[in-house]
Design a protein around this motif. Structure first.
Motif, PDB file in Angstrom:
ATOM      1  N   MET A 176     -14.283 -43.538  37.413  1.00 19.71           N
ATOM      2  CA  MET A 176     -13.938 -43.413  38.796  1.00 19.71           C
ATOM      3  C   MET A 176     -14.537 -42.767  39.995  1.00 19.71           C
ATOM      4  SD  MET A 176     -10.714 -44.636  38.549  1.00 19.71           S
ATOM      5  CE  MET A 176      -8.547 -43.981  39.255  1.00 19.71           C
ATOM      6  N   LEU A 177     -15.801 -42.463  39.810  1.00 22.85           N
ATOM      7  CA  LEU A 177     -16.820 -41.842  40.659  1.00 22.85           C
ATOM      8  C   LEU A 177     -16.533 -42.094  42.094  1.00 22.85           C
ATOM      9  CD1 LEU A 177     -18.868 -39.901  40.155  1.00 22.85           C
ATOM     10  CD2 LEU A 177     -20.623 -41.498  40.685  1.00 22.85           C
ATOM     11  N   GLY A 178     -16.400 -41.411  43.193  1.00 29.41           N
ATOM     12  CA  GLY A 178     -16.312 -41.724  44.126  1.00 29.41           C
ATOM     13  C   GLY A 178     -14.917 -42.512  44.667  1.00 29.41           C
ATOM     14  N   ARG A 179     -13.781 -42.082  43.547  1.00 31.49           N
ATOM     15  CA  ARG A 179     -12.253 -42.637  43.916  1.00 31.49           C
ATOM     16  C   ARG A 179     -11.705 -42.071  43.503  1.00 31.49           C
ATOM     17  NH1 ARG A 179     -11.895 -47.618  40.083  1.00 31.49           N
ATOM     18  NH2 ARG A 179     -13.637 -46.533  39.447  1.00 31.49           N
ATOM     19  N   GLU A 180     -12.085 -40.778  44.130  1.00 31.06           N
ATOM     20  CA  GLU A 180     -11.380 -39.566  43.438  1.00 31.06           C
ATOM     21  C   GLU A 180      -9.745 -39.497  43.793  1.00 31.06           C
ATOM     22  OE1 GLU A 180     -14.259 -39.093  43.533  1.00 31.06           O
ATOM     23  OE2 GLU A 180     -15.261 -38.127  41.694  1.00 31.06           O
ATOM     24  N   GLU A 181     -10.038 -39.572  45.340  1.00 31.90           N
ATOM     25  CA  GLU A 181      -8.575 -39.504  46.503  1.00 31.90           C
ATOM     26  C   GLU A 181      -7.870 -40.192  45.512  1.00 31.90           C
ATOM     27  OE1 GLU A 181      -9.850 -43.161  47.321  1.00 31.90           O
ATOM     28  OE2 GLU A 181     -10.961 -41.541  47.182  1.00 31.90           O
ATOM     29  N   ARG A 182      -7.760 -40.902  44.665  1.00 36.45           N
ATOM     30  CA  ARG A 182      -6.946 -41.800  43.852  1.00 36.45           C
ATOM     31  C   ARG A 182      -5.614 -40.604  43.007  1.00 36.45           C
ATOM     32  NH1 ARG A 182      -8.764 -47.590  42.789  1.00 36.45           N
ATOM     33  NH2 ARG A 182      -6.828 -47.307  41.198  1.00 36.45           N
ATOM     34  N   LEU A 183      -6.193 -39.681  43.031  1.00 34.77           N
ATOM     35  CA  LEU A 183      -6.333 -38.664  41.999  1.00 34.77           C
ATOM     36  C   LEU A 183      -5.461 -39.473  40.549  1.00 34.77           C
ATOM     37  CD1 LEU A 183      -4.395 -36.665  44.293  1.00 34.77           C
ATOM     38  CD2 LEU A 183      -6.639 -36.395  43.382  1.00 34.77           C
ATOM     39  N   ALA A 230     -23.147 -35.906  23.502  1.00 37.33           N
ATOM     40  CA  ALA A 230     -23.490 -35.158  24.132  1.00 37.33           C
ATOM     41  C   ALA A 230     -22.870 -35.704  25.454  1.00 37.33           C
ATOM     42  CB  ALA A 230     -23.787 -34.455  23.953  1.00 37.33           C
ATOM     43  N   VAL A 231     -23.606 -36.632  25.093  1.00 39.60           N
ATOM     44  CA  VAL A 231     -23.763 -37.729  26.748  1.00 39.60           C
ATOM     45  C   VAL A 231     -22.382 -37.727  27.094  1.00 39.60           C
ATOM     46  CG1 VAL A 231     -24.330 -39.655  28.165  1.00 39.60           C
ATOM     47  CG2 VAL A 231     -25.654 -38.326  26.832  1.00 39.60           C
ATOM     48  N   PHE A 232     -20.786 -38.123  26.045  1.00 43.19           N
ATOM     49  CA  PHE A 232     -19.633 -38.738  26.582  1.00 43.19           C
ATOM     50  C   PHE A 232     -19.238 -37.658  26.801  1.00 43.19           C
ATOM     51  CE2 PHE A 232     -15.058 -39.460  25.257  1.00 43.19           C
ATOM     52  CZ  PHE A 232     -15.230 -40.644  25.617  1.00 43.19           C
ATOM     53  N   GLN A 233     -18.689 -36.776  25.927  1.00 44.53           N
ATOM     54  CA  GLN A 233     -18.512 -35.770  26.568  1.00 44.53           C
ATOM     55  C   GLN A 233     -18.711 -34.879  27.993  1.00 44.53           C
ATOM     56  OE1 GLN A 233     -16.845 -31.603  23.871  1.00 44.53           O
ATOM     57  NE2 GLN A 233     -18.492 -30.994  24.874  1.00 44.53           N
ATOM     58  N   ASN A 234     -19.840 -34.932  28.454  1.00 45.50           N
ATOM     59  CA  ASN A 234     -20.415 -34.260  29.807  1.00 45.50           C
ATOM     60  C   ASN A 234     -19.858 -35.381  30.695  1.00 45.50           C
ATOM     61  OD1 ASN A 234     -22.076 -33.459  31.621  1.00 45.50           O
ATOM     62  ND2 ASN A 234     -23.182 -34.947  31.568  1.00 45.50           N
ATOM     63  N   LYS A 235     -19.739 -36.964  30.030  1.00 43.54           N
ATOM     64  CA  LYS A 235     -18.805 -37.441  31.493  1.00 43.54           C
ATOM     65  C   LYS A 235     -17.261 -37.663  31.316  1.00 43.54           C
ATOM     66  CE  LYS A 235     -22.467 -39.115  33.650  1.00 43.54           C
ATOM     67  NZ  LYS A 235     -22.837 -40.158  34.429  1.00 43.54           N
ATOM     68  N   ALA A 236     -17.297 -36.608  30.209  1.00 39.11           N
ATOM     69  CA  ALA A 236     -15.627 -37.636  30.153  1.00 39.11           C
ATOM     70  C   ALA A 236     -15.127 -36.452  31.516  1.00 39.11           C
ATOM     71  CB  ALA A 236     -15.077 -37.359  29.076  1.00 39.11           C
ATOM     72  N   PHE A 237     -15.671 -34.861  30.488  1.00 40.59           N
ATOM     73  CA  PHE A 237     -15.705 -33.914  31.752  1.00 40.59           C
ATOM     74  C   PHE A 237     -15.989 -34.033  32.719  1.00 40.59           C
ATOM     75  CE2 PHE A 237     -15.590 -31.170  27.564  1.00 40.59           C
ATOM     76  CZ  PHE A 237     -14.585 -31.420  26.439  1.00 40.59           C
ATOM     77  N   LEU A 238     -17.235 -34.148  33.436  1.00 43.36           N
ATOM     78  CA  LEU A 238     -17.136 -34.722  34.658  1.00 43.36           C
ATOM     79  C   LEU A 238     -16.304 -34.789  35.898  1.00 43.36           C
ATOM     80  CD1 LEU A 238     -19.669 -33.273  35.788  1.00 43.36           C
ATOM     81  CD2 LEU A 238     -20.803 -36.041  35.845  1.00 43.36           C
ATOM     82  N   HIS A 239     -15.721 -36.462  34.815  1.00 43.83           N
ATOM     83  CA  HIS A 239     -14.596 -36.537  35.425  1.00 43.83           C
ATOM     84  C   HIS A 239     -12.744 -35.438  35.750  1.00 43.83           C
ATOM     85  CE1 HIS A 239     -11.658 -39.185  36.988  1.00 43.83           C
ATOM     86  NE2 HIS A 239     -10.856 -40.158  35.457  1.00 43.83           N
ATOM     87  N   VAL A 240     -12.704 -35.060  34.812  1.00 49.71           N
ATOM     88  CA  VAL A 240     -12.060 -34.072  34.947  1.00 49.71           C
ATOM     89  C   VAL A 240     -12.519 -32.958  36.086  1.00 49.71           C
ATOM     90  CG1 VAL A 240     -10.668 -32.098  34.254  1.00 49.71           C
ATOM     91  CG2 VAL A 240     -11.250 -33.938  32.481  1.00 49.71           C
ATOM     92  N   GLU A 241     -13.179 -32.381  36.157  1.00 49.34           N
ATOM     93  CA  GLU A 241     -14.379 -31.338  36.894  1.00 49.34           C
ATOM     94  C   GLU A 241     -13.431 -32.066  38.573  1.00 49.34           C
ATOM     95  OE1 GLU A 241     -17.984 -29.171  36.003  1.00 49.34           O
ATOM     96  OE2 GLU A 241     -17.801 -30.822  34.311  1.00 49.34           O
ATOM     97  N   ARG A 242     -14.247 -33.438  39.111  1.00 46.32           N
ATOM     98  CA  ARG A 242     -14.040 -33.950  39.929  1.00 46.32           C
ATOM     99  C   ARG A 242     -12.733 -33.723  40.285  1.00 46.32           C
ATOM    100  NH1 ARG A 242     -19.269 -36.149  41.556  1.00 46.32           N
ATOM    101  NH2 ARG A 242     -18.170 -37.851  42.799  1.00 46.32           N
ATOM    102  N   LEU A 243     -12.286 -34.567  39.298  1.00 46.41           N
ATOM    103  CA  LEU A 243     -10.581 -34.091  40.381  1.00 46.41           C
ATOM    104  C   LEU A 243     -10.078 -33.551  40.419  1.00 46.41           C
ATOM    105  CD1 LEU A 243      -9.480 -37.428  40.119  1.00 46.41           C
ATOM    106  CD2 LEU A 243      -7.767 -36.354  38.302  1.00 46.41           C
TER     107      LEU A 243
END
Ligand code: KG4
Ligand code: ZN
Length: 347
Positions: free
Chosen positions: A209-216, A247-260
């Motif tokens: 959902m990169l760049g679509r965080e406003e959809r929450l 490592a790469v999967f976990q990082n991207k999964a967590f990045l999503h949480v951080e951004r939201l």
């Protein structure tokens, strides 16, 4: 008020005794090994296992709390969300108990339990001397195998769901990735260990959902599909590749949480943040969430023990304690399983 709480919503047969927010005992029997060969929870297997263990768990919870059944002043049970036939086992037991003990029944929402789990206090001061003074409204993140919700707690008992998942929950996504890498079920904690040895520079996966965080909205299906393709390309897997992919999967999964989470905290500012659910046991995610909170001067609150992160009955007892204080009891003749009960519908 001494509350005996039970939770049979998924694959943990859990019982606890609480008094207000103090946890007097918190025991659970994990069925994970029974479901491991199927790679997920099998409802009928869960139901039978709950039926076989529930009395034993209740006995242990009472013994560890140093209580007799006669000391119990209310019984709390998870009515949902969860697997209908699994929830049914706890509800039936709770009804039996309230009729025998002549005490009130309190039905609790499992997600509310996770959201309030950081409010639980250990019995002994030494285990947890921190005061849990929280300003409401507060924000909560519940990240588990079934739920990925950001909740605004207007006050205890009044919730607004700010963000939810439109497909997989975070824990479920981590479990699926772990499975692709040949780890056991549930694999979130194993993936965490493997990821520690990996290098983030080795592979590229999309940020959900990169760049679509406003959809929450949380969404993990795209990341999961991309991971599956990448794993197929990298077969046969070596330990080195597994560490890096984890490592790469976990990082991207967590990045999503951080951004939201950043989006929510900036849009709906609160002074306090509560973090619960099985994935809140992950130290990397804790570190990242702590940083976001610190930058915004938001107090971050975690359960005092990892036994309160995953499914447990102590959190149900704590939530029930607040309901009891508001005199929100449930008629034993009317209680029903609510497999899809949303946290903003608790009233
Ligand atoms: O709260 P929980 O026990 O059950 C649900 O309500 O779903 O959460 C279970 C989830 C599983 O997906 C499991 O893999 C994940 O929590 N989990 C973790 C960790 N420990 C448990 N995920 C990442 N890192 C961990 N250390
Ligand atoms: Zn849970």
């Amino acid at each position: 008020m001494k509350i005996l709480a039970v939770d049979t919503s998924c694959d943990e047969t859990a019982a606890a005794v609480t008094d207000g927010t103090t946890v007097l005992s918190n025991v659970m029997w994990s069925q994970a090994s029974l479901h491991a060969e199927f790679g997920g929870v099998v409802p009928s297997v869960a139901q039978r296992a709950h039926e076989e263990r529930i009395d034993w768990m209740i006995e242990r919870a009472l013994r560890q709390a140093g209580c007799r059944m006669a000391d119990i002043e209310a019984v709390a049970v998870t009515a949902g969300p969860g697997l209908a036939i699994a929830l049914g086992v706890g509800i039936k037991k709770a009804k039996e108990l309230v009729s025998k003990l002549k005490v009130p029944l309190i039905s609790v929402n499992h997600v509310e339990g996770h959201a309030l789990s950081p409010l639980a206090r250990a019995r002994t001061e030494s285990q947890d001397a921190r005061p849990k003074r929280i300003e409401f409204p507060a924000t909560a993140l519940v990240a588990s195998g079934k739920h990925c919700d950001i909740i605004r707690i207007e006050k205890i008992g009044t919730y607004k769901l700010l963000a939810h998942t439109i497909d997989d929950a975070l824990g479920e996504a981590l479990d699926k990735a772990a499975r692709m890498l040949g780890m056991g079920y549930p694999g979130g904690a194993i993936l965490e260990k493997m990821a520690k040895k990996g290098n983030l520079e080795t592979y590229d996966l999309p940020t959900p959902m990169l760049g679509r965080e406003e959809r929450l909205e949380f969404s993990y299906s795209g990341l999961k599909t991309a991971m599956w393709r990448l794993v197929q390309k990298e077969l046969p897997l070596t330990p080195e590749k597994i560490y890096n992919l984890a490592a790469v999967f976990q990082n991207k999964a967590f990045l999503h949480v951080e951004r939201l989470l950043i989006r929510v905290l900036d849009e709906y500012p609160t002074q306090d943040f509560l973090f619960g659910g099985g994935v809140s046991a992950n130290s990397e995610l804790r570190k990242r969430v702590r940083k976001i909170c610190r930058q915004r001067n938001v107090g971050m609150h975690l359960p005092y023990s990892k036994r309160l992160c995953g499914d447990n009955a102590a959190m149900i007892g704590v939530a029930a304690g607040f309901k009891a204080a508001r005199r929100e009891f449930t008629d034993p003749d009317k209680i029903d399983r609510l497999p899809r009960w949303k946290v903003d519908e608790v009233k």
